[in-house]
Design an enzyme around this catalytic site. Structure first.
Site, PDB file in Angstrom:
ATOM      1  N   PHE A 281       5.385   1.358  11.839  1.00  0.00           N
ATOM      2  CA  PHE A 281       4.765   0.972  12.110  1.00  0.00           C
ATOM      3  C   PHE A 281       3.708   2.131  10.710  1.00  0.00           C
ATOM      4  CE2 PHE A 281       4.228   1.062  16.089  1.00  0.00           C
ATOM      5  CZ  PHE A 281       3.393  -0.071  16.497  1.00  0.00           C
TER       6      PHE A 281
ATOM      7  N   ALA B 241       0.744  -5.866  -1.947  1.00  0.00           N
ATOM      8  CA  ALA B 241       2.111  -6.139  -2.802  1.00  0.00           C
ATOM      9  C   ALA B 241       3.408  -5.182  -2.096  1.00  0.00           C
ATOM     10  CB  ALA B 241       2.213  -5.930  -4.259  1.00  0.00           C
TER      11      ALA B 241
ATOM     12  N   LYS C 106       3.211  -3.912   0.114  1.00  0.00           N
ATOM     13  CA  LYS C 106       3.410  -4.024   1.376  1.00  0.00           C
ATOM     14  C   LYS C 106       4.482  -6.167   2.270  1.00  0.00           C
ATOM     15  CE  LYS C 106       2.366  -3.176   5.849  1.00  0.00           C
ATOM     16  NZ  LYS C 106       3.337  -2.448   6.544  1.00  0.00           N
TER      17      LYS C 106
ATOM     18  N   TYR D   7      -1.771  -2.491  -2.398  1.00  0.00           N
ATOM     19  CA  TYR D   7      -1.319  -2.429  -1.005  1.00  0.00           C
ATOM     20  C   TYR D   7      -0.575  -3.685  -0.847  1.00  0.00           C
ATOM     21  CZ  TYR D   7      -1.846  -2.769   3.738  1.00  0.00           C
ATOM     22  OH  TYR D   7      -2.175  -3.053   4.992  1.00  0.00           O
TER      23      TYR D   7
ATOM     24  N   ALA E 273       4.526  11.332   9.060  1.00  0.00           N
ATOM     25  CA  ALA E 273       4.847  12.494   8.140  1.00  0.00           C
ATOM     26  C   ALA E 273       3.576  13.340   7.851  1.00  0.00           C
ATOM     27  CB  ALA E 273       5.534  12.249   6.554  1.00  0.00           C
ATOM     28  N   LEU E 274       3.179  12.943   8.559  1.00  0.00           N
ATOM     29  CA  LEU E 274       1.436  13.369   8.842  1.00  0.00           C
ATOM     30  C   LEU E 274       1.082  13.533   7.628  1.00  0.00           C
ATOM     31  CD1 LEU E 274       1.711  15.936  12.054  1.00  0.00           C
ATOM     32  CD2 LEU E 274       0.929  14.035  11.563  1.00  0.00           C
TER      33      LEU E 274
ATOM     34  N   THR F   3       0.200  -7.619   7.557  1.00  0.00           N
ATOM     35  CA  THR F   3      -1.054  -7.707   7.778  1.00  0.00           C
ATOM     36  C   THR F   3      -1.018  -8.577   7.014  1.00  0.00           C
ATOM     37  OG1 THR F   3      -2.977  -7.124   5.865  1.00  0.00           O
ATOM     38  CG2 THR F   3      -0.168  -5.975   4.605  1.00  0.00           C
ATOM     39  N   ASP F   4      -2.116  -9.427   6.918  1.00  0.00           N
ATOM     40  CA  ASP F   4      -2.196 -10.964   6.787  1.00  0.00           C
ATOM     41  C   ASP F   4      -1.971 -10.648   5.355  1.00  0.00           C
ATOM     42  OD1 ASP F   4      -4.777  -9.433   6.833  1.00  0.00           O
ATOM     43  OD2 ASP F   4      -6.119 -10.855   7.696  1.00  0.00           O
ATOM     44  N   GLU F   5      -2.640  -9.467   4.274  1.00  0.00           N
ATOM     45  CA  GLU F   5      -3.271  -9.477   3.450  1.00  0.00           C
ATOM     46  C   GLU F   5      -1.779 -10.249   1.542  1.00  0.00           C
ATOM     47  OE1 GLU F   5      -5.352  -5.710   2.399  1.00  0.00           O
ATOM     48  OE2 GLU F   5      -6.107  -5.771   4.646  1.00  0.00           O
TER      49      GLU F   5
END
Ligand code: NAD
Ligand code: TYD
Length: 355
Positions: free
Chosen positions: A81, A162, A164, A160, A34-35, A134-136
């Protein structure tokens, strides 16, 4: 055979696309992005005129576009991604994170389910959806707690993480309920070329070179595991090629460090490679108000991917960080181009609140 990549104009996605197509025999890539502020076609300039790279400017939430792309290119796998990826932005404006990371992933999964359900035979059996996470999502670790394994409970703490975590759950459910052949990777903090200078390492490099303060949140003793982006890309290739369908793989660099040490390492490398007549860059370090809800420690146990797929990082932190600092020193034009008016507005908003 074609791959569909989402978010391939961002930091990790563009590194992946460039790595993948560096092999002359590699399958073509359709790159849907989406740039947003984080997406940059300049990252992909080396692929101008390369017919194996088809760039499509569009949103993962656009179902009609997804259906058209799938019908036209018939990808054998999707590498997802695309995301809003910056914790500080998620604190100031969580809406975009829900829109892209949750609703966007939902729309993508639904489009893929319709496409995959209509495949037959070998094409259906070999088809994969690889979700990059992510590991978060696992939350924060005490200083003496064991590193995150793939079965660690989900305890996301920021908008963020939450969002993911929600996307990871959707991916899991689409496998469990509909049989969609998915793979999920949860990776630690990446660094390397093309990272937008809002994240710790590139922000410190570009601020130091500009003689600006180096803002370290709180006491700077928050710990992250750092992985060179090229190693993340090789791990994703390994998971795509040999990962067991439906499995989760944690990816990490076996390199836990407090932020304070990371910033001092960056300063020392700059002192060596681009000395400042005004004195050592570490003089610019400035401790600012902490990030709200700041996770204290992340650490990845990456033994599963090593045991099952034989993957380990190729770069040490010493080699990776040196390459990274050298890349930013030799790409001043790229840095200037991404530091647009909207970037300056963001820096003003974020740091006005921290002081
Ligand atoms: P990034 O912010 O640099 O790039 C994201 C890309 O996605 C950009 O090109 C952007 O234009 C695109 N995008 C955003 N919204 C979109 C939408 N609605 N439709 C289509 N494209 C859209 O992010 P990154 O650092 O390259 O991260 C890529 C992925 O890896 C993310 O899913 C992130 O959660 C995950 N991840 C990142 C890290 C890290 O350290 N950067 C670590 C682990 C996992
Ligand atoms: P960041 O690169 O934003 O990644 P994440 O929050 O996803 O881990 O931040 C990495 C660490 O650096 C994190 O503990 C927050 C800290 N940090 C600072 O101290 N100052 C900064 O200006 C930024 C952007 C991050």
């Amino acid at each position: 055979m074609t791959l569909l990549v989402t978010g391939g104009a961002g930091f990790i996605g563009s590194n992946f696309v460039l790595d993948w197509l560096a092999d002359a025999a590699a399958e073509p890539i359709v790159n849907l992005d989406a740039l947003t502020y984080a997406g940059n076609r300049q990252n992909l300039a080396a692929l101008e005129g390369d017919a194996r790279h088809v760039f499509v400017h569009g949103d993962i939430g656009d179902r009609a576009l997804l259906d058209r792309l799938l019908a036209e290119h018939r990808p054998r796998a999707v590498l997802h991604f695309a995301a809003e990826s910056h914790v500080d932005r998620s604190i100031h404006g969580p809406g975009a994170f829900i829109k892209t990371n949750v609703e966007g992933t939902f729309t993508l999964l639904e489009a893929m389910r319709a496409y995959w359900s209509a495949l037959e035979g070998d094409a259906r059996a070999a088809w994969r959806f690889l979700h990059i996470s992510t590991d978060e999502v696992y939350g924060s670790l005490a200083s003496d707690a064991p590193a995150f394994t793939e079965t660690h409970p989900y305890q996301p703490n920021s908008p963020y993480s939450a969002s993911k975590a929600a996307s990871d759950h959707l991916v899991r459910a689409w496998k469990h309920t509909y049989g969609l052949p998915v793979l999920t990777t949860n990776c630690s903090n990446n660094y390397g070329p093309f990272q937008f200078p809002e994240k710790l390492i590139p922000l410190m490099i570009v601020n130091a070179l500009a003689g600006k303060p180096l803002p370290v949140y709180g006491d700077g003793m928050q710990v992250r595991d750092w992985l060179f982006v090229g190693d993340h890309c090789s791990a994703i290739r390994a998971v795509l090629a040999q990962g067991r369908c439906g499995e989760v793989y944690n990816i990490g660099g076996w390199n836990e460090q407090p932020n304070r040490d990371i910033v001092h390492t960056v300063c020392a490398l700059l002192d060596e490679l681009r000395p400042d007549p005004a004195g050592p860059y570490a003089r610019l370090i400035s401790h600012v108000k902490d990030r709200p809800g700041h996770d204290r420690r992340y650490a990845i146990d990456a033994r599963k991917i090593e045991r099952e797929l034989g993957w380990r990082p190729a770069e040490s932190f010493e080699t990776g960080i040196r390459k990274t600092v050298q890349w930013y020193l030799s790409h001043a034009d790229w840095v200037a181009a991404v530091q647009s008016g909207s970037y300056r507005d963001w820096v003003a908003t974020n740091y006005a609140a921290r002081g």
